[in-house]
Motif scaffolding. Structure first.
Motif, short mmCIF file in Angstrom:
data_model
loop_
_atom_site.label_atom_id
_atom_site.label_comp_id
_atom_site.label_asym_id
_atom_site.label_seq_id
_atom_site.Cartn_x
_atom_site.Cartn_y
_atom_site.Cartn_z
N ASP A 99 19.88 138.19 -6.95
CA ASP A 99 21.06 137.36 -6.70
C ASP A 99 21.95 137.95 -5.62
O ASP A 99 22.53 137.23 -4.82
N GLY A 100 22.01 139.28 -5.57
CA GLY A 100 22.83 139.93 -4.55
C GLY A 100 22.32 139.66 -3.15
O GLY A 100 23.11 139.44 -2.23
N ILE A 101 21.01 139.66 -3.00
CA ILE A 101 20.41 139.38 -1.69
C ILE A 101 20.69 137.94 -1.29
O ILE A 101 21.03 137.65 -0.14
N ARG A 102 20.59 137.02 -2.24
CA ARG A 102 20.86 135.61 -1.94
C ARG A 102 22.32 135.41 -1.54
O ARG A 102 22.61 134.60 -0.65
N GLN A 103 23.21 136.12 -2.19
CA GLN A 103 24.63 135.98 -1.86
C GLN A 103 24.92 136.52 -0.46
O GLN A 103 25.73 135.96 0.27
N VAL A 104 24.25 137.60 -0.10
CA VAL A 104 24.46 138.17 1.23
C VAL A 104 23.96 137.20 2.29
O VAL A 104 24.63 136.95 3.30
N PHE A 105 22.78 136.63 2.06
CA PHE A 105 22.21 135.72 3.06
C PHE A 105 22.84 134.33 3.03
O PHE A 105 22.65 133.54 3.95
N ALA A 106 23.59 133.99 1.98
CA ALA A 106 24.19 132.66 1.88
C ALA A 106 25.21 132.41 2.98
O ALA A 106 25.34 131.31 3.49
N GLY A 107 25.93 133.45 3.37
CA GLY A 107 26.95 133.27 4.39
C GLY A 107 26.44 133.45 5.81
O GLY A 107 27.20 133.27 6.77
N MET A 108 25.19 133.78 5.98
CA MET A 108 24.64 134.03 7.31
C MET A 108 24.17 132.72 7.97
O MET A 108 23.78 131.78 7.29
N PRO A 109 24.19 132.69 9.30
CA PRO A 109 23.62 131.52 10.00
C PRO A 109 22.10 131.46 9.78
O PRO A 109 21.46 132.45 9.46
N TRP A 110 21.55 130.26 10.03
CA TRP A 110 20.12 130.06 9.79
C TRP A 110 19.27 130.97 10.66
O TRP A 110 18.22 131.43 10.24
N TRP A 111 19.69 131.23 11.88
CA TRP A 111 18.84 132.01 12.79
C TRP A 111 18.74 133.47 12.36
O TRP A 111 17.77 134.15 12.70
N VAL A 112 19.71 133.96 11.62
CA VAL A 112 19.63 135.33 11.11
C VAL A 112 18.55 135.41 10.05
O VAL A 112 17.72 136.33 10.04
N LYS A 113 18.53 134.42 9.15
CA LYS A 113 17.54 134.42 8.05
C LYS A 113 16.13 134.17 8.56
O LYS A 113 15.18 134.80 8.09
N TRP A 114 15.97 133.25 9.51
CA TRP A 114 14.64 132.78 9.88
C TRP A 114 14.12 133.37 11.19
O TRP A 114 12.94 133.22 11.49
N VAL A 115 14.98 134.03 11.97
CA VAL A 115 14.52 134.60 13.24
C VAL A 115 14.75 136.11 13.29
O VAL A 115 13.81 136.88 13.50
N ALA A 116 15.97 136.53 13.09
CA ALA A 116 16.31 137.94 13.28
C ALA A 116 15.67 138.84 12.23
O ALA A 116 15.11 139.89 12.56
N PRO A 123 12.90 138.32 10.23
CA PRO A 123 11.45 138.50 10.43
C PRO A 123 11.10 139.34 11.66
O PRO A 123 10.15 140.13 11.62
N LEU A 124 11.87 139.19 12.74
CA LEU A 124 11.61 140.02 13.93
C LEU A 124 11.87 141.50 13.65
O LEU A 124 11.12 142.36 14.10
N LEU A 125 12.92 141.79 12.90
CA LEU A 125 13.18 143.18 12.52
C LEU A 125 12.06 143.72 11.62
O LEU A 125 11.65 144.87 11.77
N ALA A 126 11.59 142.91 10.70
CA ALA A 126 10.49 143.34 9.83
C ALA A 126 9.23 143.62 10.65
O ALA A 126 8.53 144.62 10.41
N LEU A 127 8.94 142.76 11.63
CA LEU A 127 7.77 143.01 12.50
C LEU A 127 7.96 144.27 13.32
O LEU A 127 7.01 145.02 13.55
N GLY A 139 5.42 146.71 12.08
CA GLY A 139 4.37 146.21 12.97
C GLY A 139 3.17 147.12 13.05
O GLY A 139 2.02 146.67 13.05
N GLY A 140 3.40 148.42 13.11
CA GLY A 140 2.29 149.37 13.19
C GLY A 140 1.44 149.34 11.94
O GLY A 140 0.21 149.39 12.01
N VAL A 141 2.06 149.22 10.79
CA VAL A 141 1.32 149.16 9.53
C VAL A 141 0.51 147.87 9.47
O VAL A 141 -0.66 147.88 9.08
N ILE A 142 1.14 146.76 9.87
CA ILE A 142 0.45 145.47 9.83
C ILE A 142 -0.76 145.48 10.77
O ILE A 142 -1.85 145.05 10.39
N THR A 143 -0.59 145.99 11.98
CA THR A 143 -1.70 146.00 12.92
C THR A 143 -2.82 146.94 12.48
O THR A 143 -3.99 146.64 12.68
#
Length: 75
Positions: A2-19, A21-25, A29-33
């Motif tokens: 619930d804490g994670i959802r509350q943090v992301f609730a106030g964020m713009p859509w591009w932070v959740k769906w773009v920024a 995932p790009l940070l996670a990659l 990225g090295g582990v995934i590749t």
């Protein structure tokens, strides 16, 4: 969770769906590749093994088929 959802609730859509995932990659990225490379290498070796065994079976049947006409009890 619930804490994670509350943090992301106030964020713009591009932070959740773009920024994020790009940070996670970027971070993982090295582990995934390396995991993908290992899986692709394993699949390639498996296909190579199957092809070599199939070729060996074909050659043995071909040689056995030709030699069985002259001497059937060799093998």
């Amino acid at each position: 969770m619930d804490g994670i959802r509350q943090v992301f609730a106030g964020m713009p859509w591009w932070v959740k769906w773009v920024a994020v995932p790009l940070l996670a990659l970027f971070v993982f990225g090295g582990v995934i590749t390396s995991i993908l490379g290992a899986l692709i290498g394993l699949v390639f070796k498996l296909l190579l093994f199957v092809g070599l065994v199939a070729g060996l079976v074909f050659v043995v049947k071909k040689v056995r088929g030709d030699s069985s006409k002259s001497s059937a009890g060799d093998w």
